[in-house]
Motif scaffolding. Structure first.
Motif, mmCIF file in Angstrom:
data_model
loop_
_atom_site.group_PDB
_atom_site.id
_atom_site.type_symbol
_atom_site.label_atom_id
_atom_site.label_comp_id
_atom_site.label_asym_id
_atom_site.label_seq_id
_atom_site.Cartn_x
_atom_site.Cartn_y
_atom_site.Cartn_z
ATOM 1 N N LEU A 13 30.625 112.084 -66.010
ATOM 2 C CA LEU A 13 29.983 113.210 -66.606
ATOM 3 C C LEU A 13 31.171 114.043 -67.093
ATOM 4 N N ASP A 14 32.378 113.705 -67.219
ATOM 5 C CA ASP A 14 33.554 114.557 -67.598
ATOM 6 C C ASP A 14 33.520 114.807 -68.983
ATOM 7 N N SER A 15 33.315 115.923 -69.526
ATOM 8 C CA SER A 15 33.285 116.386 -70.956
ATOM 9 C C SER A 15 34.606 116.086 -71.549
ATOM 10 N N CYS A 16 35.657 115.748 -70.873
ATOM 11 C CA CYS A 16 37.038 115.798 -71.273
ATOM 12 C C CYS A 16 37.157 114.247 -71.573
ATOM 13 N N ASP A 17 36.491 113.226 -70.980
ATOM 14 C CA ASP A 17 36.701 112.058 -71.166
ATOM 15 C C ASP A 17 35.495 111.242 -71.652
ATOM 16 N N ALA A 18 34.343 111.362 -71.375
ATOM 17 C CA ALA A 18 33.069 110.467 -71.589
ATOM 18 C C ALA A 18 33.061 110.624 -73.371
ATOM 19 N N ASP A 19 32.399 109.640 -73.783
ATOM 20 C CA ASP A 19 32.529 109.436 -75.229
ATOM 21 C C ASP A 19 31.433 108.468 -75.781
ATOM 22 N N ASP A 20 30.284 108.415 -74.804
ATOM 23 C CA ASP A 20 29.243 107.414 -75.193
ATOM 24 C C ASP A 20 27.925 108.235 -75.020
ATOM 25 N N GLY A 21 26.768 107.901 -75.590
ATOM 26 C CA GLY A 21 25.731 108.435 -75.600
ATOM 27 C C GLY A 21 24.878 108.625 -74.394
ATOM 28 N N THR A 22 24.964 107.390 -73.494
ATOM 29 C CA THR A 22 24.472 107.347 -72.139
ATOM 30 C C THR A 22 24.988 108.493 -71.177
ATOM 31 N N SER A 23 26.280 108.648 -71.130
ATOM 32 C CA SER A 23 26.940 109.443 -70.474
ATOM 33 C C SER A 23 26.565 110.990 -71.035
ATOM 34 N N PHE A 24 26.598 111.079 -72.352
ATOM 35 C CA PHE A 24 26.365 112.461 -73.167
ATOM 36 C C PHE A 24 24.690 112.717 -72.505
ATOM 37 N N ASN A 25 24.012 111.953 -72.537
ATOM 38 C CA ASN A 25 22.585 112.014 -71.796
ATOM 39 C C ASN A 25 22.514 112.557 -70.536
ATOM 40 N N ALA A 26 23.299 111.933 -69.728
ATOM 41 C CA ALA A 26 23.335 112.360 -68.297
ATOM 42 C C ALA A 26 24.046 113.716 -68.343
ATOM 43 N N MET A 27 25.071 113.854 -68.765
ATOM 44 C CA MET A 27 25.727 114.993 -68.995
ATOM 45 C C MET A 27 25.030 116.290 -69.424
ATOM 46 N N HIS A 28 24.122 116.062 -70.284
ATOM 47 C CA HIS A 28 23.329 117.268 -70.712
ATOM 48 C C HIS A 28 22.149 117.590 -69.756
ATOM 49 N N ALA A 29 22.001 116.524 -69.002
ATOM 50 C CA ALA A 29 20.709 116.924 -68.143
ATOM 51 C C ALA A 29 21.293 118.101 -67.108
ATOM 52 N N VAL A 30 22.388 118.058 -66.945
ATOM 53 C CA VAL A 30 23.001 118.832 -65.520
ATOM 54 C C VAL A 30 23.788 119.930 -66.295
ATOM 55 N N ILE A 31 24.325 119.916 -67.428
ATOM 56 C CA ILE A 31 25.070 121.012 -68.122
ATOM 57 C C ILE A 31 24.800 121.591 -69.446
ATOM 58 N N ASP A 32 24.574 122.795 -69.512
ATOM 59 C CA ASP A 32 24.272 123.616 -70.844
ATOM 60 C C ASP A 32 25.571 123.986 -71.197
ATOM 61 N N GLY A 33 25.646 124.048 -72.479
ATOM 62 C CA GLY A 33 26.782 124.564 -73.341
ATOM 63 C C GLY A 33 26.552 126.009 -73.897
#
Length: 541
Positions: A41-61
């Motif tokens: 869930l590291d925005s510096c490293d993750a680069d795939d849709g599944t990680s993005f889905n999980a990341m956005h579930a917990v983080i707002d930009g």
């Protein structure tokens, strides 16, 4: 900015299945199946849709999506732009991290500096291949030369915290899609104190990630399951109807479908092998993704430097047959390198409608082009290695189809190289150890440059090492052109230049077939950036 309604799709199709999955975990739990795992869930490293889905579930930009999939304010309560389009000022709303600390402008500054300092996968999007933030290109050039950046260096980046609630971003050129960029994970904030405390473990476990979004990650077993619970302190908590979100990870489509039938999944993507079984089921739906699947020739291979050889490969592919009769999942043939439903021009037309068609199937013409290539190369036959990832469905299906297509050409031998996505990208492609790679790209933002930039000579994803000074000059002109009509026409010219040289060979635009619980409403799908937004999902009793 333009609302790209044509590429948005609320996952709330009218379905009427008499008996289907109600999802595990109770009436107010939504269970989502994924064929892939969460990388981190590291925005510096993750680069795939599944990680993005999980990341956005917990983080707002700064920006996010509303329930209709339109760009909307998130952590940014107010956004103003200077008359010259070069200064963006964001006023932040009252929001806090799950450790109780407030979300501040410095959290964005730290995150953006961090991705450049750490040479993150999407660091390039801070510069002229993305947001055009002042100082970014110079910093990226330094890291590219192996220099270690100091804090003094990083402070030259044009992202400044004027105070806790004011973020000021300065650009080198106006970016018409800047608000949309701000929905992408690489621009998400990071709480500096927490991240530094976690060190290398940051965002690699449920305990090592903070939330400022709709959900808090409760648990994560890599390769199995990730669970999230509603964040009661979320600034927009009133809009979040779910108590719990469950992501079932690394589920083969057959297993995902079986779990849907048994009530363990509410949403389950399926593959081509299952389409005929479910296509008459009321829970079955298809929609286009943004992913373009294509072939990347390696221009360091002297044979593939021959234009007629690359032309023969393209002409030998019956894309319509492959998409319609093999994949059967809503995929469509690719007529160019910029997919459909990505970008709308100043005339209201989709890019693909304005652009030419650059692909066709003609086996006789393919053989003629190959014969010409053999003559020019002084050879009687050519052997090429076709590389693909076995864990990138339907990449293996595409590779098998292409092998059969290419072997119809007399004088061309194809050797298959099966590997994994990680090995394909970060080892073999990165080191130039391939002839032709089956690859794909998903759009980071709704503008044609998210694809056209890939063919610039200095783009990190130009693994084929195609170099064309005229193309680079044209892309540089596009990056600074303020007139929207002129810019649009330049992008059309850029695609034509690259496609006429068969730099990359488009094959198909990915579609998705899925089974969806009819009691579920409000799942937002968007083929640009983060695929799925769970903030507005609800389940009828």
């Amino acid at each position: 900015m333009k609302k790209l309604l044509s590429v948005l799709m609320a996952g709330t199709m009218a379905l009427s299945l008499a008996a289907c999955g109600s999802g595990s975990g109770g009436a107010n739990t939504f269970t989502f199946a994924s064929e892939l795992d969460i990388k981190n869930l590291d925005s510096c490293d993750a680069d795939d849709g599944t990680s993005f889905n999980a990341m956005h579930a917990v983080i707002d930009g700064l920006m996010g999506l509303d329930e209709d999939g339109n760009i909307a304010n998130a952590i940014a309560e107010e956004h103003t732009v200077s008359d010259d389009g070069l200064t963006h000022t964001f006023k932040l709303r009252d929001a806090k991290w799950s450790n109780g600390e407030p979300v501040t402008a410095q959290d964005f500054v730290y995150a953006w500096q961090r991705i450049i300092k750490n040479v993150g996968n999407y660091a390039y999007m801070m510069g002229s291949d993305g947001a055009h933030i002042t100082g970014a290109d110079e910093l990226i050039a330094k890291t590219g030369n192996g220099e270690e950046l100091t804090q003094e260096d990083l402070d030259t980046l044009g992202a400044k915290a004027e105070d806790d609630k004011t973020l000021v971003v300065t650009l080198t050129s106006p970016v018409s899609y800047f608000e949309e960029l701000m929905t992408f994970p690489c621009y998400y904030p990071i709480n500096e104190k927490f991240a530094e405390e976690q060190g290398d473990g940051y965002a690699k476990s449920a305990e090592a990630i903070l939330s400022n979004g709709a959900f808090v990650m409760e648990s994560w077993t890599p390769g199995s399951t990730a669970t999230f619970v509603k964040n009661e302190d979320y600034w927009n908590a009133d809009q979040v109807k779910l108590d719990k979100l469950v992501m079932n990870l690394v589920q083969e489509p057959t297993v995902a479908a079986q779990n849907f039938d048994s009530g363990s999944n509410d949403f389950a993507p399926i593959d081509s092998d299952l389409v005929d079984q479910y296509k008459d089921n009321d829970a079955f739906t298809t929609f286009k993704e943004g992913f373009l699947f294509y072939l990347q020739p390696n221009f360091q291979n002297t044979d593939l430097q021959n234009l007629n050889l690359r032309k023969a490969l393209s002409l030998a592919i019956d894309r319509e047959d492959f998409a319609t009769n093999v994949l059967k999942d809503g995929s469509i043939e690719a007529n160019g390198f910029v997919p459909e439903d990505l970008s709308i021009g100043p005339n209201g037309q989709d890019f693909r409608d304005d652009a030419k068609d650059f692909t066709t199937y003609d086996l006789e013409a393919a053989q003629a082009a190959l014969d010409q290539a053999l003559q020019e190369l002084g050879k009687s036959e050519i052997t090429l290695k076709l590389m693909y990832g076995t864990d990138e469905s339907p990449m293996d299906t595409m590779a098998t189809y292409l092998q059969n297509a290419f072997t119809k050409l007399n004088g061309l031998n194809i050797e298959m190289v099966a590997t994994t996505k990680q090995d394909r990208i970060y080892n073999k492609q990165a080191n130039g150890e391939f002839d032709i790679s089956c690859t794909r790209w998903g759009p980071d933002y709704g503008d044609a440059t998210t694809y056209l930039n890939l063919m610039k000579s200095d783009n990190v994803n130009n693994y084929g090492k195609w170099v064309n000074a005229d193309y680079d000059a044209l892309m540089a002109q596009i990056s600074t052109e303020a007139n929207v009509e002129t810019r649009w026409n330049l992008m059309l010219q850029a695609e034509e230049m690259a496609m006429n040289d068969y730099v990359n060979i488009p094959v198909f635009q990915k579609g998705t077939s899925a089974l969806e619980n009819p009691s579920v409403k409000g799942l937002v799908f968007r083929p640009v950036g983060v695929p799925y937004t769970f903030n507005y999902v609800s389940k009828e009793a």
